[in-house]
Scaffold this active site. Structure first.
Site, short mmCIF file in Angstrom:
data_model
loop_
_atom_site.label_atom_id
_atom_site.label_comp_id
_atom_site.label_asym_id
_atom_site.label_seq_id
_atom_site.Cartn_x
_atom_site.Cartn_y
_atom_site.Cartn_z
N GLY A 296 0.84 -1.21 0.00
CA GLY A 296 0.00 0.00 0.00
C GLY A 296 0.86 1.25 0.00
O GLY A 296 2.02 1.23 -0.42
N THR A 297 0.28 2.33 0.50
CA THR A 297 1.02 3.59 0.51
C THR A 297 2.02 3.58 1.66
O THR A 297 1.66 3.20 2.79
CB THR A 297 0.02 4.77 0.71
OG1 THR A 297 -1.04 4.59 -0.22
CG2 THR A 297 0.70 6.10 0.48
N PHE A 298 3.24 4.01 1.38
CA PHE A 298 4.28 3.96 2.39
C PHE A 298 3.88 4.80 3.62
O PHE A 298 3.43 5.94 3.47
CB PHE A 298 5.62 4.47 1.82
CG PHE A 298 6.76 4.19 2.75
CD1 PHE A 298 7.49 3.01 2.64
CD2 PHE A 298 7.08 5.09 3.77
CE1 PHE A 298 8.52 2.73 3.53
CE2 PHE A 298 8.10 4.81 4.65
CZ PHE A 298 8.82 3.63 4.54
N GLY A 299 4.06 4.22 4.79
CA GLY A 299 3.73 4.95 6.03
C GLY A 299 2.48 4.44 6.71
O GLY A 299 2.21 4.79 7.86
N GLY A 300 1.68 3.64 6.01
CA GLY A 300 0.55 2.96 6.65
C GLY A 300 -0.66 3.84 6.90
O GLY A 300 -0.79 4.96 6.38
N THR A 301 -1.54 3.32 7.74
CA THR A 301 -2.87 3.90 7.94
C THR A 301 -2.84 5.25 8.64
O THR A 301 -3.44 6.21 8.18
CB THR A 301 -3.74 2.92 8.76
OG1 THR A 301 -3.81 1.67 8.06
CG2 THR A 301 -5.14 3.45 8.98
N CYS A 302 -2.17 5.31 9.78
CA CYS A 302 -2.25 6.52 10.62
C CYS A 302 -1.84 7.75 9.83
O CYS A 302 -2.53 8.77 9.82
CB CYS A 302 -1.38 6.33 11.86
SG CYS A 302 -1.41 7.74 12.95
N HIS B 100 -6.03 27.70 39.14
CA HIS B 100 -7.36 28.31 39.14
C HIS B 100 -7.37 29.47 38.15
O HIS B 100 -6.42 30.24 38.12
CB HIS B 100 -7.69 28.83 40.54
CG HIS B 100 -9.04 29.52 40.57
ND1 HIS B 100 -10.22 28.81 40.53
CD2 HIS B 100 -9.36 30.83 40.61
CE1 HIS B 100 -11.23 29.66 40.55
NE2 HIS B 100 -10.75 30.89 40.59
C1 LIG Z 1 -9.91 7.08 9.91
C2 LIG Z 1 -9.04 6.57 11.04
C3 LIG Z 1 -8.70 7.40 12.08
C4 LIG Z 1 -7.90 6.93 13.11
N1 LIG Z 1 -7.61 7.78 14.14
C5 LIG Z 1 -6.86 7.34 15.16
C6 LIG Z 1 -6.53 8.22 16.22
O1 LIG Z 1 -6.91 9.39 16.25
N2 LIG Z 1 -5.76 7.74 17.22
C7 LIG Z 1 -5.32 6.44 17.23
O2 LIG Z 1 -4.63 6.04 18.18
N3 LIG Z 1 -5.61 5.58 16.22
C8 LIG Z 1 -6.37 6.01 15.19
N4 LIG Z 1 -6.66 5.15 14.17
C9 LIG Z 1 -6.13 3.78 14.20
C10 LIG Z 1 -4.66 3.74 13.72
O3 LIG Z 1 -4.57 4.38 12.47
C11 LIG Z 1 -4.18 2.30 13.62
O4 LIG Z 1 -4.36 1.66 14.86
C12 LIG Z 1 -2.70 2.23 13.28
O5 LIG Z 1 -2.40 3.01 12.16
C13 LIG Z 1 -2.28 0.78 13.04
O6 LIG Z 1 -0.93 0.76 12.70
P1 LIG Z 1 -0.24 -0.58 12.15
O7 LIG Z 1 1.21 -0.29 12.06
O8 LIG Z 1 -0.68 -1.74 12.94
O9 LIG Z 1 -0.85 -0.80 10.71
P2 LIG Z 1 -0.84 0.14 9.41
O10 LIG Z 1 -0.37 1.51 9.69
O11 LIG Z 1 -2.16 -0.04 8.80
O12 LIG Z 1 0.27 -0.51 8.50
C14 LIG Z 1 0.07 -1.72 7.86
C15 LIG Z 1 0.72 -1.67 6.49
O13 LIG Z 1 0.82 -3.02 6.02
C16 LIG Z 1 0.59 -3.03 4.63
N5 LIG Z 1 0.14 -4.39 4.29
C17 LIG Z 1 -1.01 -4.99 4.67
N6 LIG Z 1 -1.05 -6.24 4.20
C18 LIG Z 1 0.11 -6.43 3.52
C19 LIG Z 1 0.65 -7.52 2.79
N7 LIG Z 1 0.01 -8.68 2.68
N8 LIG Z 1 1.84 -7.35 2.19
C20 LIG Z 1 2.51 -6.17 2.28
N9 LIG Z 1 2.05 -5.12 2.95
C21 LIG Z 1 0.86 -5.25 3.56
C22 LIG Z 1 -0.46 -1.96 4.41
O14 LIG Z 1 -0.38 -1.46 3.08
C23 LIG Z 1 -0.08 -0.90 5.45
O15 LIG Z 1 0.72 0.12 4.89
C24 LIG Z 1 -7.43 5.59 13.10
C25 LIG Z 1 -7.76 4.73 12.03
C26 LIG Z 1 -8.55 5.22 11.01
C27 LIG Z 1 -8.88 4.30 9.87
#
Ligand SMILES: Cc1cc2nc3c(=O)[nH]c(=O)nc-3n(C[C@H](O)[C@H](O)[C@H](O)COP(=O)(O)OP(=O)(O)OC[C@H]3O[C@@H](n4cnc5c(N)ncnc54)[C@H](O)[C@@H]3O)c2cc1C
Ligand SMILES: NC(=O)c1ccc[n+]([C@@H]2O[C@H](COP(=O)([O-])OP(=O)(O)OC[C@H]3O[C@@H](n4cnc5c(N)ncnc54)[C@H](O)[C@@H]3O)[C@@H](O)[C@H]2O)c1
Length: 475
Positions: A33-39, A450
């Site tokens: 996916g996109t480098f850097g993941g979900t957060c 306060h």
């Molecule tokens: C809209 C939204 C808002 C959020 N807001 C908050 C917040 O305010 N505070 C908070 O604490 N948490 C928040 N979260 C949750 C938080 O984003 C996640 O808990 C956290 O990013 C998870 O990190 P991770 O490293 O486990 O996974 P990710 O950051 O998801 O990284 C996983 C990576 O693995 C890759 N991958 C997956 N499968 C494969 C494969 N088979 N082969 C190769 N690569 C693969 C993916 O492409 C992805 O880049 C939010 C989530 C969302 C969706």
């Protein structure tokens, strides 16, 4: 086939594992996916970058109550979106380039991967990778309910909704959890007409019952909340809008909207990794089974050299939990004989909606059961923001601090805050719980500024005990 000392699946929290100690050793980072993941790309960070301007746009009613007439002339969605992603995409690309081009010992595979054996991986393009140690940090993805029309292009998840071309005029949100609460507020404050369809009778149902009840009321005052409603089908109209058929207590109803946001939970990415091929244990909800050292298990036993962290294995889908687990794994990878355990004792969380919600520890229902089991005298206090001077300044009518504690020892069992900057007000309570500071010492053992809003926490702590409390600060 290429062999590595370490292979990391997932560049979100997994990316932080490549510390200088790995210099000179071969490391593979694999992310399809996109480098850097979900957060970074589609989660915590961009959502909060939308929430902040939404707070500005959504403050007109509150301002008017205080005698200040504000007007929102326009919300420049395209500009807000491009500012946010102009910043985020550059960080993601910079991180990718650094890993791909600037570290001699690191190889970046920008493709998905799956297990073909316990220490053997195959990428989507057929490259084989083996490694002495593998860290699975593959995260989670949105779940899409099985509804006719769910695959329409107007149907979005949090992965795509922040990048839409223009601000939707009418939006239907499915779900009543974190993502629904945050986007419900953002879109409604920006001027979209928001309808939220929720299966159950309340929003944020996993929260303490007072929070869930009061948040539901606060949300319903801002946008159209339809409790006990299911969405039965979605279909495209001739003008490109979507017709949703909803079922609720009053029977079926039709609703035309421009965009649908599905926010019905996230599932761990274990299935896409073929973890069965590796023989790894998976929990009932699809998470990888790990022990306190973040070691992946197979048939109930840790598999040497295989680790997991974050959403793929955690019951808390939170970035601060993934970060903590990454620090534990980072240590354990390098110190196999001095393993550190992760701690999930007091995990706080915040929902960045309007009002904001923050919580740590047990809900009242959980605390009641716990107190009965342990023979504790449970005491519960709800202290309104409006009972303190700063609350008067804000003319606040909804904010509150709720504390649950054991009366005799003052041990805090749970803390729940709804209102202005709840996440900041909660942190000292997290600190007290983690370091074993009792409520009474916390209340009277320090000065409280306060008339800051923190006085609502002080007063809640004091209200836990009707007996006179120690007078004293440390000399
Ligand atoms: C809209 C939204 C808002 C959020 N807001 C908050 C917040 O305010 N505070 C908070 O604490 N948490 C928040 N979260 C949750 C938080 O984003 C996640 O808990 C956290 O990013 C998870 O990190 P991770 O490293 O486990 O996974 P990710 O950051 O998801 O990284 C996983 C990576 O693995 C890759 N991958 C997956 N499968 C494969 C494969 N088979 N082969 C190769 N690569 C693969 C993916 O492409 C992805 O880049 C939010 C989530 C969302 C969706
Ligand atoms: N501020 C934060 O920390 C933050 C923000 C956003 C997301 N997150 C993380 O991401 C996770 C996922 O967020 P989320 O809001 O998608 O999940 P959630 O678990 O918070 O809420 C899911 C909602 O969808 C409903 N639902 C489930 N299946 C349904 C179906 N088939 N039809 C209708 N409704 C259904 C549930 O009842 C619930 O209301 C959260 O649990 C949280 O851990 C955290």
């Amino acid at each position: 086939m290429t062999h590595y000392d370490l292979a990391i699946i997932g560049s979100g929290s997994g990316n932080s594992l490549i510390t200088p100690e790995w210099d000179g050793r071969k490391v593979a980072v694999i992310d399809g996916g996109t480098f850097g993941g979900t957060c970074l790309n589609v989660g915590c960070i961009p959502t909060k970058m939308f929430v902040y301007p939404a707070q500005l746009a959504g403050s007109t009613e509150e301002a008017a109550r205080l005698g200040v007439d504000l007007r929102v002339d326009s919300v420049r969605w395209e500009e807000i979106r491009d500012r946010i992603f102009g910043r985020i995409d550059a960080i993601s690309e910079g991180g990718r380039r650094y890993r791909a081009e600037q570290l001699e010992n690191v190889t970046l595979y920008s493709e998905y991967v799956r297990f073909t054996g316990s220490r053997r991986l195959e990428t989507a393009s057929g490259q084989e990778i083996t490694a002495d140690q593998i860290v699975i940090a593959a995260g989670s993805r949105p779940v899409l309910p099985d509804i006719p029309g769910i695959d329409l292009p107007q149907v979005h998840t949090s992965d795509t909704v922040m990048r839409v071309e223009k601000l939707p005029g009418r939006i239907l949100i499915l779900g009543g959890g974190y993502i629904a609460a945050e986007f419900g507020f953002v879109f409604s404050a920006f001027g979209s007409q928001v309808t939220m369809a929720v299966r159950s009778g309340a929003l944020l149902r996993a929260q303490d019952e007072t929070v869930s009840e009061r948040f539901t009321a606060a949300a319903a005052a801002q946008w159209d909340v339809r409790l006990n409603h299911t969405v039965d089908s979605l279909a495209e109209n001739a003008d490109g809008s979507v017709r949703a058929v909803l079922s609720g207590p009053a029977g079926p109803a039709e609703l035309d909207v421009d965009l649908v946001l599905v926010a019905t939970g996230r599932t761990p990415n274990t299935d896409r990794l073929d973890v069965q091929a590796a023989g790894f244990d998976v929990e009932e909800d699809g998470r990888l089974a790990v022990d306190e050292y973040q070691r992946v298990h197979s048939a109930g036993q840790p598999v040497p050299g295989i680790w997991a962290l974050g959403d793929v294995s955690s019951e808390h889908q939170l970035k601060h939990v993934a970060n903590h687990e990454a620090r534990v794994v980072s240590h354990n990878l390098l110190h196999p004989n001095e393993l550190q355990a992760s701690s999930h004792r007091f995990v706080p969380a915040a929902v960045f909606s309007q009002p904001q919600v923050a919580s740590v520890g047990l809900t009242e229902a959980q605390a009641r059961d716990y107190a009965a089991e342990e023979g504790l005298d449970l005491v519960t206090v709800v202290q309104d923001y409006g009972s303190t001077a700063y609350g008067w300044a804000m003319e606040d009518t909804t904010g509150f601090v709720k504390l649950l504690a054991d009366r005799s020892s003052g041990r805090l069992l749970g803390a729940h805050i709804m209102g202005h900057e709840a996440s900041m007000l909660l942190q000292p309570l997290v600190q007290a719980m983690v370091f074993g500071l009792d409520a009474y010492t916390m209340a009277r053992g320090q000065y409280w500024i306060h008339p800051a809003l923190t006085e609502v926490v002080e007063n809640a702590l004091l209200s836990l005990n009707s007996k006179p409390q120690s007078t004293g600060l440390q000399p």
